[in-house]
Design a protein around this motif. Structure first.
Motif, PDB file in Angstrom:
ATOM      1  N   MET A   1      44.173  79.431  92.092  1.00  0.00           N
ATOM      2  CA  MET A   1      44.730  80.662  92.669  1.00  0.00           C
ATOM      3  C   MET A   1      44.875  81.718  91.581  1.00  0.00           C
ATOM      4  O   MET A   1      45.534  81.492  90.584  1.00  0.00           O
ATOM      5  CB  MET A   1      46.116  80.377  93.284  1.00  0.00           C
ATOM      6  N   GLN A   2      44.195  82.838  91.769  1.00  0.00           N
ATOM      7  CA  GLN A   2      44.270  83.933  90.806  1.00  0.00           C
ATOM      8  C   GLN A   2      44.499  85.250  91.548  1.00  0.00           C
ATOM      9  O   GLN A   2      44.030  85.426  92.674  1.00  0.00           O
ATOM     10  CB  GLN A   2      42.969  84.031  89.991  1.00  0.00           C
ATOM     11  N   VAL A   3      45.221  86.157  90.883  1.00  0.00           N
ATOM     12  CA  VAL A   3      45.355  87.509  91.416  1.00  0.00           C
ATOM     13  C   VAL A   3      44.022  88.214  91.228  1.00  0.00           C
ATOM     14  O   VAL A   3      43.481  88.256  90.122  1.00  0.00           O
ATOM     15  CB  VAL A   3      46.478  88.277  90.691  1.00  0.00           C
ATOM     16  N   GLN A   4      43.466  88.754  92.323  1.00  0.00           N
ATOM     17  CA  GLN A   4      42.143  89.379  92.264  1.00  0.00           C
ATOM     18  C   GLN A   4      42.234  90.821  91.765  1.00  0.00           C
ATOM     19  O   GLN A   4      43.134  91.568  92.149  1.00  0.00           O
ATOM     20  CB  GLN A   4      41.499  89.374  93.650  1.00  0.00           C
ATOM     21  N   VAL A   5      41.290  91.192  90.912  1.00  0.00           N
ATOM     22  CA  VAL A   5      41.119  92.580  90.495  1.00  0.00           C
ATOM     23  C   VAL A   5      40.024  93.174  91.381  1.00  0.00           C
ATOM     24  O   VAL A   5      38.891  92.689  91.390  1.00  0.00           O
ATOM     25  CB  VAL A   5      40.739  92.677  89.011  1.00  0.00           C
ATOM     26  N   VAL A   6      40.367  94.205  92.150  1.00  0.00           N
ATOM     27  CA  VAL A   6      39.482  94.741  93.183  1.00  0.00           C
ATOM     28  C   VAL A   6      39.158  96.199  92.868  1.00  0.00           C
ATOM     29  O   VAL A   6      40.048  96.987  92.533  1.00  0.00           O
ATOM     30  CB  VAL A   6      40.157  94.639  94.575  1.00  0.00           C
ATOM     31  N   LEU A 182      52.658  99.520  91.388  1.00  0.00           N
ATOM     32  CA  LEU A 182      53.075  99.543  89.985  1.00  0.00           C
ATOM     33  C   LEU A 182      51.887  99.789  89.068  1.00  0.00           C
ATOM     34  O   LEU A 182      50.999  98.932  88.970  1.00  0.00           O
ATOM     35  CB  LEU A 182      53.723  98.190  89.633  1.00  0.00           C
ATOM     36  N   PRO A 183      51.825 100.942  88.389  1.00  0.00           N
ATOM     37  CA  PRO A 183      50.810 101.088  87.344  1.00  0.00           C
ATOM     38  C   PRO A 183      51.111 100.092  86.223  1.00  0.00           C
ATOM     39  O   PRO A 183      52.286  99.859  85.898  1.00  0.00           O
ATOM     40  CB  PRO A 183      50.997 102.524  86.846  1.00  0.00           C
ATOM     41  N   ALA A 184      50.084  99.491  85.663  1.00  0.00           N
ATOM     42  CA  ALA A 184      50.306  98.556  84.563  1.00  0.00           C
ATOM     43  C   ALA A 184      51.158  99.222  83.493  1.00  0.00           C
ATOM     44  O   ALA A 184      50.930 100.380  83.130  1.00  0.00           O
ATOM     45  CB  ALA A 184      48.974  98.097  83.980  1.00  0.00           C
ATOM     46  N   PRO A 203      46.975  90.441  85.820  1.00  0.00           N
ATOM     47  CA  PRO A 203      46.051  91.282  85.026  1.00  0.00           C
ATOM     48  C   PRO A 203      46.639  92.683  84.839  1.00  0.00           C
ATOM     49  O   PRO A 203      46.720  93.459  85.779  1.00  0.00           O
ATOM     50  CB  PRO A 203      44.783  91.317  85.882  1.00  0.00           C
ATOM     51  N   SER A 204      47.062  92.976  83.623  1.00  0.00           N
ATOM     52  CA  SER A 204      47.849  94.192  83.385  1.00  0.00           C
ATOM     53  C   SER A 204      47.213  95.115  82.362  1.00  0.00           C
ATOM     54  O   SER A 204      47.904  95.740  81.558  1.00  0.00           O
ATOM     55  CB  SER A 204      49.264  93.800  82.927  1.00  0.00           C
ATOM     56  N   ASP A 205      45.888  95.200  82.376  1.00  0.00           N
ATOM     57  CA  ASP A 205      45.230  96.165  81.493  1.00  0.00           C
ATOM     58  C   ASP A 205      45.710  97.568  81.853  1.00  0.00           C
ATOM     59  O   ASP A 205      45.872  97.903  83.028  1.00  0.00           O
ATOM     60  CB  ASP A 205      43.708  96.101  81.661  1.00  0.00           C
ATOM     61  N   PHE A 206      45.951  98.376  80.828  1.00  0.00           N
ATOM     62  CA  PHE A 206      46.406  99.743  81.054  1.00  0.00           C
ATOM     63  C   PHE A 206      45.390 100.453  81.942  1.00  0.00           C
ATOM     64  O   PHE A 206      44.199 100.482  81.650  1.00  0.00           O
ATOM     65  CB  PHE A 206      46.550 100.445  79.702  1.00  0.00           C
ATOM     66  N   GLY A 207      45.829 101.000  83.049  1.00  0.00           N
ATOM     67  CA  GLY A 207      44.942 101.621  84.019  1.00  0.00           C
ATOM     68  C   GLY A 207      44.864 100.844  85.317  1.00  0.00           C
ATOM     69  O   GLY A 207      44.509 101.397  86.353  1.00  0.00           O
ATOM     70  N   ASN A 208      45.174  99.537  85.271  1.00  0.00           N
ATOM     71  CA  ASN A 208      45.236  98.753  86.501  1.00  0.00           C
ATOM     72  C   ASN A 208      46.409  99.221  87.364  1.00  0.00           C
ATOM     73  O   ASN A 208      47.435  99.672  86.849  1.00  0.00           O
ATOM     74  CB  ASN A 208      45.444  97.264  86.195  1.00  0.00           C
ATOM     75  N   LEU A 209      46.255  99.084  88.671  1.00  0.00           N
ATOM     76  CA  LEU A 209      47.352  99.349  89.598  1.00  0.00           C
ATOM     77  C   LEU A 209      47.692  98.025  90.285  1.00  0.00           C
ATOM     78  O   LEU A 209      46.836  97.421  90.931  1.00  0.00           O
ATOM     79  CB  LEU A 209      46.955 100.403  90.634  1.00  0.00           C
ATOM     80  N   ILE A 210      48.931  97.602  90.104  1.00  0.00           N
ATOM     81  CA  ILE A 210      49.370  96.299  90.595  1.00  0.00           C
ATOM     82  C   ILE A 210      50.166  96.507  91.887  1.00  0.00           C
ATOM     83  O   ILE A 210      51.059  97.354  91.931  1.00  0.00           O
ATOM     84  CB  ILE A 210      50.240  95.603  89.525  1.00  0.00           C
ATOM     85  N   ILE A 211      49.827  95.742  92.910  1.00  0.00           N
ATOM     86  CA  ILE A 211      50.516  95.858  94.204  1.00  0.00           C
ATOM     87  C   ILE A 211      51.016  94.482  94.607  1.00  0.00           C
ATOM     88  O   ILE A 211      50.292  93.486  94.464  1.00  0.00           O
ATOM     89  CB  ILE A 211      49.564  96.409  95.295  1.00  0.00           C
ATOM     90  N   ASN A 212      52.242  94.421  95.090  1.00  0.00           N
ATOM     91  CA  ASN A 212      52.732  93.128  95.583  1.00  0.00           C
ATOM     92  C   ASN A 212      53.494  93.264  96.886  1.00  0.00           C
ATOM     93  O   ASN A 212      54.021  94.324  97.222  1.00  0.00           O
ATOM     94  CB  ASN A 212      53.579  92.409  94.528  1.00  0.00           C
ATOM     95  N   ILE A 213      53.516  92.153  97.607  1.00  0.00           N
ATOM     96  CA  ILE A 213      54.214  92.055  98.888  1.00  0.00           C
ATOM     97  C   ILE A 213      55.715  91.968  98.630  1.00  0.00           C
ATOM     98  O   ILE A 213      56.161  91.285  97.708  1.00  0.00           O
ATOM     99  CB  ILE A 213      53.762  90.786  99.646  1.00  0.00           C
ATOM    100  N   GLY A 214      56.506  92.643  99.460  1.00  0.00           N
ATOM    101  CA  GLY A 214      57.951  92.508  99.418  1.00  0.00           C
ATOM    102  C   GLY A 214      58.469  91.720 100.612  1.00  0.00           C
ATOM    103  O   GLY A 214      57.736  91.425 101.562  1.00  0.00           O
TER     104      GLY A 214
END
Length: 279
Positions: A1-6, A182-184, A203-214
Motif C-alpha cells: 500500500m502506497q500513497v499514489q502521486v498523480v 496541504l502543499p508539501a 511523498p512530500s517533495d516541495f511542490g507536491n499537493l497532499i490531500i487526505n480524507i477527514g
C-alpha cells in the motif's frame, strides 16, 4: 500500500487519485493549479510573522476560534497527553488577519477551496452507487458558501533539546473535516499509518499537493473512504535547527449539512472539539 502521486493534468487523474484515497486515505497531486511561488511567499511572510511579537496581538478568540494559538495552548491530539510542539494561526475570511498578510492568504484560501470542490466532484464521480446514495447532497455543494472551512498556518519551531519527552511536532491524529489540502511543507516529516499500524512517509517533495480524507467524509461515505491516522515526526540532525511551516486547508461543510443519520456538520464538529479539549 502506497500513497499514489498523480498528475493532475492526466486523463486518468480522477480515477487514480480516488483509488489512492480509498486505499490509503491520502493522495498526492503534481502539476496542480496552485503555484509554487505563491506557497513559498506565504511560507516566508508567515514565518516572519511567527518570529515577531505582533502575533500576540491576535491571540485566538475562544468563541470564534480565529487568530493566533501559542505553543502554550496548542492542541493535544485525541488519545495523547502531551501537547504538540507547534504554534499556529486560524484564518477565516470573516476573521482577523494581519493587514500585511490579508490579501495573499485569502487569495490562496479561495484558490485551494475551488480546487477542493473539483476534487470532491472526483470523489463523488468515483464513489460506488451504494456509497454515493448516502450523500445528502453533492459533495462539492456541501462546501459552497460555507463559513466553516479553516486555513491553518502552522509553525513548528526549531527543536531546543528541552522538549517534553515523548512530545512530537504533531502526534498521530485524524482530521475532522471532509478533505484536507496541504502543499508539501518546507521540511519533511509527514507520515501516514498503514493498515498493519506501521508508518510510511507521504511523498512530500516541495511542490507536491497532499490531500487526505477527514472524518466527515468517512462518516458521509459510511466508512468507504478512510480517515487515516497521520503525524509529523521530529527532525533529527541539522534539520532539527530549522522551522517548519505548514498550510493545511480543512474543508468543512456548512453547519446544517447532513453527514449521516447521526450527524450534521455542526453536531459532529462539536463532538470532536470536546474530545480535543478546545471547546
Amino acid at each position: 500500500m502506497q500513497v499514489q502521486v498523480v498528475d493532475y493534468l492526466a486523463d486518468d487523474a480522477p480515477e487514480k487519485f480516488v483509488k489512492s484515497l480509498r486505499e490509503t486515505g491520502f493522495g498526492v497531486l503534481i502539476n496542480h493549479p496552485i503555484k509554487q511561488e505563491l506557497v513559498e511567499s506565504i511560507y516566508k511572510n508567515w514565518y516572519e510573522f511567527f518570529c515577531s511579537e505582533e502575533k500576540h496581538d491576535f491571540a485566538f478568540d475562544p468563541e470564534k476560534q480565529d487568530g493566533f494559538f501559542s505553543a502554550d495552548v496548542s492542541e493535544t491530539a485525541k488519545g495523547h497527553t502531551k501537547k504538540d510542539i507547534k504554534e499556529y494561526y486560524h484564518v477565516y475570511p470573516w476573521g482577523r488577519i494581519p493587514k500585511q498578510l490579508h490579501d495573499e492568504i485569502l487569495s490562496y484560501y479561495n484558490l485551494a477551496s475551488n480546487l477542493a470542490a473539483e476534487l470532491l466532484d472526483w470523489v463523488e464521480e468515483h464513489s460506488p452507487a451504494d456509497v454515493s446514495q448516502h450523500y445528502s447532497e453533492r459533495l462539492s455543494n456541501m462546501i459552497k458558501d460555507t463559513p466553516n472551512t479553516l486555513l491553518r498556518v502552522l509553525h513548528y519551531p526549531p527543536l531546543q533539546g528541552d522538549e517534553e519527552p515523548g512530545a512530537i511536532r504533531a502526534a498521530a491524529h485524524e482530521d475532522i473535516n471532509l478533505l484536507t489540502i496541504l502543499p508539501a511543507a518546507n521540511e519533511p516529516g509527514l507520515q501516514v499509518q498503514r493498515k498493519d499500524d506501521s508508518w510510511m512517509d507521504v511523498p512530500s517533495d516541495f511542490g507536491n499537493l497532499i490531500i487526505n480524507i477527514g472524518d466527515m467524509l468517512q462518516e458521509a461515505s459510511q466508512g468507504y473512504f478512510p480517515s487515516t491516522s497521520h503525524r509529523v515526526i521530529n527532525p533529527t540532525g541539522k534539520a532539527s535547527d530549522k522551522s517548519r511551516i505548514s498550510l493545511p486547508l480543512f474543508l468543512h461543510p456548512r453547519s446544517e449539512v447532513k453527514l449521516s443519520e447521526r450527524h450534521t456538520q455542526a453536531s459532529y464538529l462539536l463532538e470532536r472539539l470536546k474530545e480535543l479539549g478546545v471547546k
